[in-house]
Design a protein around this motif. Structure first.
Motif, PDB file in Angstrom:
ATOM      1  N   LYS A 251      13.717  -4.003  -0.914  1.00 23.38           N
ATOM      2  CA  LYS A 251      14.745  -4.619  -0.078  1.00 23.38           C
ATOM      3  C   LYS A 251      16.003  -3.763  -0.005  1.00 23.38           C
ATOM      4  CE  LYS A 251      13.350  -9.422  -0.933  1.00 23.38           C
ATOM      5  NZ  LYS A 251      13.810 -10.764  -1.407  1.00 23.38           N
ATOM      6  N   GLU A 252      15.894  -2.561  -0.445  1.00 18.55           N
ATOM      7  CA  GLU A 252      17.065  -1.690  -0.524  1.00 18.55           C
ATOM      8  C   GLU A 252      17.532  -1.237   0.849  1.00 18.55           C
ATOM      9  OE1 GLU A 252      17.277   2.741  -2.073  1.00 18.55           O
ATOM     10  OE2 GLU A 252      17.401   1.353  -3.763  1.00 18.55           O
ATOM     11  N   GLY A 253      16.598  -1.024   1.769  1.00 13.14           N
ATOM     12  CA  GLY A 253      16.965  -0.493   3.071  1.00 13.14           C
ATOM     13  C   GLY A 253      17.172   1.006   3.011  1.00 13.14           C
ATOM     14  N   GLY A 254      17.492   1.599   4.139  1.00 21.77           N
ATOM     15  CA  GLY A 254      17.731   3.038   4.192  1.00 21.77           C
ATOM     16  C   GLY A 254      16.434   3.825   4.032  1.00 21.77           C
ATOM     17  N   ASP A 255      16.576   5.134   3.917  1.00 22.22           N
ATOM     18  CA  ASP A 255      15.420   6.025   3.851  1.00 22.22           C
ATOM     19  C   ASP A 255      14.565   5.758   2.611  1.00 22.22           C
ATOM     20  OD1 ASP A 255      13.921   8.430   4.785  1.00 22.22           O
ATOM     21  OD2 ASP A 255      14.644   9.232   2.868  1.00 22.22           O
ATOM     22  N   ARG A 256      15.232   5.575   1.455  1.00 18.91           N
ATOM     23  CA  ARG A 256      14.475   5.359   0.224  1.00 18.91           C
ATOM     24  C   ARG A 256      13.743   4.016   0.255  1.00 18.91           C
ATOM     25  NH1 ARG A 256      16.880   5.618  -5.921  1.00 18.91           N
ATOM     26  NH2 ARG A 256      17.671   3.546  -5.402  1.00 18.91           N
ATOM     27  N   GLY A 257      14.408   2.989   0.723  1.00 17.26           N
ATOM     28  CA  GLY A 257      13.760   1.685   0.826  1.00 17.26           C
ATOM     29  C   GLY A 257      12.583   1.709   1.770  1.00 17.26           C
ATOM     30  N   ASN A 258      12.700   2.444   2.892  1.00 14.56           N
ATOM     31  CA  ASN A 258      11.600   2.542   3.849  1.00 14.56           C
ATOM     32  C   ASN A 258      10.381   3.246   3.238  1.00 14.56           C
ATOM     33  OD1 ASN A 258      13.081   1.246   5.835  1.00 14.56           O
ATOM     34  ND2 ASN A 258      13.859   3.152   6.720  1.00 14.56           N
ATOM     35  N   LYS A 259      10.647   4.252   2.405  1.00 14.23           N
ATOM     36  CA  LYS A 259       9.540   4.938   1.733  1.00 14.23           C
ATOM     37  C   LYS A 259       8.812   3.999   0.776  1.00 14.23           C
ATOM     38  CE  LYS A 259      11.554   9.590   1.966  1.00 14.23           C
ATOM     39  NZ  LYS A 259      12.171  10.682   1.178  1.00 14.23           N
ATOM     40  N   MET A 260       9.573   3.143   0.091  1.00 11.68           N
ATOM     41  CA  MET A 260       8.947   2.204  -0.838  1.00 11.68           C
ATOM     42  C   MET A 260       8.116   1.160  -0.090  1.00 11.68           C
ATOM     43  SD  MET A 260       9.796   3.383  -3.769  1.00 11.68           S
ATOM     44  CE  MET A 260       9.633   4.974  -2.922  1.00 11.68           C
ATOM     45  N   ILE A 261       8.587   0.746   1.082  1.00  8.36           N
ATOM     46  CA  ILE A 261       7.825  -0.190   1.906  1.00  8.36           C
ATOM     47  C   ILE A 261       6.515   0.467   2.341  1.00  8.36           C
ATOM     48  CG2 ILE A 261       7.750  -1.355   4.143  1.00  8.36           C
ATOM     49  CD1 ILE A 261       9.392  -2.863   2.153  1.00  8.36           C
ATOM     50  N   GLU A 262       6.577   1.723   2.760  1.00  8.68           N
ATOM     51  CA  GLU A 262       5.364   2.433   3.172  1.00  8.68           C
ATOM     52  C   GLU A 262       4.388   2.553   2.012  1.00  8.68           C
ATOM     53  OE1 GLU A 262       5.356   6.179   5.052  1.00  8.68           O
ATOM     54  OE2 GLU A 262       6.172   5.434   6.941  1.00  8.68           O
ATOM     55  N   PHE A 263       4.904   2.883   0.838  1.00  6.46           N
ATOM     56  CA  PHE A 263       4.052   3.026  -0.339  1.00  6.46           C
ATOM     57  C   PHE A 263       3.328   1.705  -0.634  1.00  6.46           C
ATOM     58  CE2 PHE A 263       3.359   2.662  -4.918  1.00  6.46           C
ATOM     59  CZ  PHE A 263       2.672   3.831  -5.185  1.00  6.46           C
ATOM     60  N   TYR A 264       4.077   0.605  -0.573  1.00  9.19           N
ATOM     61  CA  TYR A 264       3.508  -0.723  -0.830  1.00  9.19           C
ATOM     62  C   TYR A 264       2.443  -1.070   0.218  1.00  9.19           C
ATOM     63  CZ  TYR A 264       3.212  -5.826  -1.005  1.00  9.19           C
ATOM     64  OH  TYR A 264       2.763  -7.124  -1.050  1.00  9.19           O
ATOM     65  N   ARG A 265       2.708  -0.728   1.462  1.00  7.64           N
ATOM     66  CA  ARG A 265       1.728  -0.989   2.515  1.00  7.64           C
ATOM     67  C   ARG A 265       0.427  -0.220   2.267  1.00  7.64           C
ATOM     68  NH1 ARG A 265       5.815  -0.561   7.769  1.00  7.64           N
ATOM     69  NH2 ARG A 265       6.599  -2.723   7.678  1.00  7.64           N
ATOM     70  N   GLY A 266       0.559   0.996   1.735  1.00  8.69           N
ATOM     71  CA  GLY A 266      -0.640   1.769   1.396  1.00  8.69           C
ATOM     72  C   GLY A 266      -1.471   1.066   0.333  1.00  8.69           C
ATOM     73  N   ILE A 267      -0.811   0.468  -0.675  1.00 10.53           N
ATOM     74  CA  ILE A 267      -1.531  -0.286  -1.710  1.00 10.53           C
ATOM     75  C   ILE A 267      -2.218  -1.501  -1.086  1.00 10.53           C
ATOM     76  CG2 ILE A 267      -1.262  -1.658  -3.808  1.00 10.53           C
ATOM     77  CD1 ILE A 267       0.868   0.228  -4.747  1.00 10.53           C
ATOM     78  N   LEU A 268      -1.526  -2.160  -0.150  1.00 10.66           N
ATOM     79  CA  LEU A 268      -2.133  -3.313   0.521  1.00 10.66           C
ATOM     80  C   LEU A 268      -3.401  -2.901   1.283  1.00 10.66           C
ATOM     81  CD1 LEU A 268       0.959  -5.213   1.990  1.00 10.66           C
ATOM     82  CD2 LEU A 268      -0.460  -5.893   0.043  1.00 10.66           C
ATOM     83  N   MET A 269      -3.370  -1.743   1.932  1.00  7.45           N
ATOM     84  CA  MET A 269      -4.549  -1.283   2.661  1.00  7.45           C
ATOM     85  C   MET A 269      -5.691  -0.937   1.699  1.00  7.45           C
ATOM     86  SD  MET A 269      -2.815   0.966   5.762  1.00  7.45           S
ATOM     87  CE  MET A 269      -4.389   1.394   6.509  1.00  7.45           C
ATOM     88  N   ALA A 270      -5.347  -0.429   0.512  1.00  8.79           N
ATOM     89  CA  ALA A 270      -6.379  -0.169  -0.500  1.00  8.79           C
ATOM     90  C   ALA A 270      -7.005  -1.478  -0.964  1.00  8.79           C
ATOM     91  CB  ALA A 270      -5.772   0.584  -1.683  1.00  8.79           C
ATOM     92  N   ALA A 271      -6.164  -2.501  -1.180  1.00 10.72           N
ATOM     93  CA  ALA A 271      -6.675  -3.819  -1.593  1.00 10.72           C
ATOM     94  C   ALA A 271      -7.605  -4.391  -0.531  1.00 10.72           C
ATOM     95  CB  ALA A 271      -5.513  -4.763  -1.871  1.00 10.72           C
ATOM     96  N   ASP A 272      -7.252  -4.199   0.742  1.00 11.18           N
ATOM     97  CA  ASP A 272      -8.088  -4.707   1.829  1.00 11.18           C
ATOM     98  C   ASP A 272      -9.438  -3.998   1.847  1.00 11.18           C
ATOM     99  OD1 ASP A 272      -8.268  -6.368   4.348  1.00 11.18           O
ATOM    100  OD2 ASP A 272      -8.607  -4.377   5.188  1.00 11.18           O
ATOM    101  N   SER A 273      -9.445  -2.687   1.580  1.00 11.96           N
ATOM    102  CA  SER A 273     -10.714  -1.945   1.525  1.00 11.96           C
ATOM    103  C   SER A 273     -11.588  -2.450   0.395  1.00 11.96           C
ATOM    104  CB  SER A 273     -10.439  -0.447   1.335  1.00 11.96           C
ATOM    105  OG  SER A 273      -9.776   0.097   2.451  1.00 11.96           O
ATOM    106  N   LEU A 274     -10.986  -2.744  -0.764  1.00 13.49           N
ATOM    107  CA  LEU A 274     -11.757  -3.225  -1.907  1.00 13.49           C
ATOM    108  C   LEU A 274     -12.277  -4.639  -1.679  1.00 13.49           C
ATOM    109  CD1 LEU A 274      -9.558  -1.790  -4.794  1.00 13.49           C
ATOM    110  CD2 LEU A 274     -11.879  -1.118  -4.208  1.00 13.49           C
ATOM    111  N   LYS A 275     -11.539  -5.414  -0.895  1.00 17.59           N
ATOM    112  CA  LYS A 275     -11.990  -6.769  -0.592  1.00 17.59           C
ATOM    113  C   LYS A 275     -13.352  -6.740   0.086  1.00 17.59           C
ATOM    114  CE  LYS A 275     -10.451  -8.797   3.040  1.00 17.59           C
ATOM    115  NZ  LYS A 275      -9.564  -9.433   4.049  1.00 17.59           N
TER     116      LYS A 275
END
Length: 590
Positions: A251-275
């Motif tokens: 929830k930080e916002g800015g460039d660093r916060g956006n990178k963390m959101i992208e990283f988290y989305r990548g984990i979500l896509m991995a979870a979806d593949s494992l499902k």
């Protein structure tokens, strides 16, 4: 009336006698490998008793698996009107019987039956005095092997010597050697004369001892395998239903916060593949904040203690608190970012996923030296200050020296004659610059392409830095022409169809393009999430010892975790060589 009473009593006695006889008999179904002797020992009777009760078996050589034998009752056990002798006892394991000889009232066997004789059942009165010839030995053999001691007794049976017996006949009867008989009967020699009525110990044959040893070994191996399987089952946790937490400043916002959101989305896509592979992922996302107090608040949440794995945090400021929490609660903690690599080094539950720059340079120089130490390696002085380049070149020189190789130095601005004198016509010339910047690399590429044009007989290869793949928009054609290598802790291959497929799915799922950063954080999250969540689902608590069997092919970030000792953190040590071949392909060399 008296006559009727007598008839009734007689009938009752006959019924009791018949019942007693019937109850004293049993039936035995012969199993594969059983012998008359083994069956007799099982029921505590002599082989001769079985032979007499079953005429169809001949002398015991006509038995077959599945055949039913009548087992007569134990005579000694069923006799109630006689007393057992006080001067003798049944032989005990690992000891000779007492010095006794059967009394005249003992049950005897005919010469034809003596090959199966056991210790005879006696009905001698308690006052009878028994003696034995002097040749009978009272002490058990002093040496017993493990194979022998595992059997019921150290000897198989006792044989009562009959008239005209000799050692050769008895040994032949039991498939033994004369030496084996003598060894089992201390005091007996090959020249000894046998006396009728005395007893000989009949030992187990070598074949029987070997079979027993093999049986024991097989049982021991089976027991050990069963114990290991039980221990493994107890150690393994069922992790097809994973509880995963991600703790980052989302929830930080800015460039660093956006990178963390992208990283988290990548984990979500991995979870979806494992499902789709049958694994259930329960995902918990937490905003980490930025302070130690923020992390202390999060670790006070009770649900966090039930996690199987946690990804995070971003900064070293919070990493110590989260590391201690995971160690206390035995939760795996994956630290994705290099800034946390100095924290949790004494915590075996920590996995540092990003290799730090110092280790990357060291491992990079090692892989370069192992590949090129036999070539003509030239350290090119670009004249551009570069501390990282300086450290890498220092590592390279040490690696070459450790392999008994040498490297040459050459200034990029040297004249053509100096270049020709330094380069080799017969070996591959490996050019390693001491700077990694775009400007220094562009200048070097221009210099080498001109030299290559003027002197095509010289074979040139260029080796460089993790930054080099980010310059492909302007230099990729030159990289291929110069057969270029770059050591990289991670690499996204733009020509890989899987990468294109992932980025298309990312755009479809989240309605936005993945950011063109280095590395691409969404792909990093996918690689890291899939590697660990899939690994835990497949290996459970054996993840640490068997993670090398996962064979995951990353989209961008590969992993090879090393642990200095069992109490230290697992640190990623993987370095790749990215090779831009002259045939316009891109290879990844691990």
């Amino acid at each position: 009336m008296k006559t009727a009473t007598k008839i009734l009593l007689t009938a009752l006695c006959l019924f009791i006698a018949t019942s007693t006889f019937a109850q004293s008999q049993k039936q035995h179904v012969i199993q594969p490998g059983e012998t008359i002797y083994a069956i007799a020992r099982k029921y505590g009777i002599s082989p001769n008793d079985i032979i007499q009760a079953n005429p169809s078996v001949g002398t015991g050589d006509k038995i077959r698996p599945g055949q039913t034998l009548v087992i007569p009752g134990n005579k000694a056990a069923s006799t109630t009107t006689t007393a057992q002798p006080t001067a003798t006892a049944a032989p005990k394991p690992a000891a000779k019987p007492a010095e006794t000889q059967p009394a005249k009232t003992a049950t005897t066997t005919s010469p034809a039956q003596t090959h199966a004789a056991q210790v005879p059942t006696t009905t001698t009165p308690a006052t009878t005095k028994l003696t034995t010839p002097a040749t009978t030995v009272t002490a058990a053999p002093s040496a017993q092997t493990e194979q022998q001691s595992s059997l019921k007794t150290w000897y198989k049976e006792l044989y009562r010597i009959q008239k005209k017996d000799n050692l050769y006949r008895i040994a032949l009867l039991y498939n033994l050697t004369i030496e084996e008989l003598v060894e089992a009967n201390p005091g007996l020699t090959v020249e000894s004369k046998l006396k009728k009525g005395e007893f000989l110990y009949i030992p187990y044959s070598r074949a029987e001892k070997q079979a027993e040893a093999e049986r024991i070994a097989a049982e021991k191996a089976a027991a050990e395998a069963a114990a290991k399987a039980a221990a493994d089952a107890a150690k393994r946790k069922t992790l097809n239903n994973l509880k995963v937490a991600v703790i980052l400043p989302m929830k930080e916002g800015g460039d660093r916060g956006n990178k963390m959101i992208e990283f988290y989305r990548g984990i979500l896509m991995a979870a979806d593949s494992l499902k789709h592979q049958g694994t259930t992922i329960n995902m918990y996302a937490y905003h980490s904040g930025s302070t130690q107090a923020d992390m202390q608040y999060l670790t006070s949440k009770s649900e966090l203690k039930s996690m199987d794995i946690i990804f995070g945090p971003l900064t070293a400021t919070q990493a110590g608190i989260l590391s201690d929490f995971c160690k206390e609660n035995k939760i795996r903690l994956v630290m994705p970012f290099a800034t946390t690599n100095t924290v949790g080094t004494n915590n075996p539950y920590v996995y540092q996923a990003s290799i730090n720059s110092e280790a990357a340079r060291k491992n990079g120089s090692d892989i370069v030296a192992s590949r090129f130490s036999k070539d003509n390696c030239i350290i090119l002085q670009t004249g551009t200050p570069d501390e990282r380049g300086k450290q890498f070149i220092g590592n390279m020189k040490n690696q070459f020296a450790g392999r008994g190789a040498t490297s040459k130095s050459l200034a990029m601005e040297a004249d053509d004659a100096t270049w020709l004198a330094t380069l080799s016509r017969t070996k591959t010339n490996v050019i390693i610059p001491d700077a990694s910047s775009l400007s220094a690399t562009s200048t070097l590429v221009k210099k080498l392409r001109n030299f290559q044009k003027n002197h095509p007989e010289y074979k040139i290869t260029m080796v460089g830095y993790p930054e080099w793949p980010t310059y492909v928009s302007t230099l990729q054609a030159d990289y291929h022409a110069l057969d270029t290598y770059a050591y990289c802790p991670f690499y996204r291959n733009p020509s890989d169809a899987r990468v294109a497929h992932f980025e298309a799915n990312y755009k479809r799922n989240f309605k936005t393009e993945i950011s063109r950063t280095y590395p691409r954080y969404g792909i990093f999250g996918f690689d890291l999430g899939f590697y660990f969540m899939n690994g835990l689902a497949r290996l459970g608590d054996f993840f640490d010892e068997k993670m090398t069997t996962l064979n995951y092919t990353p989209l961008q970030n590969g992993f090879y975790f090393d642990q200095k000792n069992e109490n230290s953190a697992h640190t990623n040590q993987l370095i790749n060589l990215v090779h831009y071949t002259v045939s316009q392909r891109i290879e990844i060399i691990k």
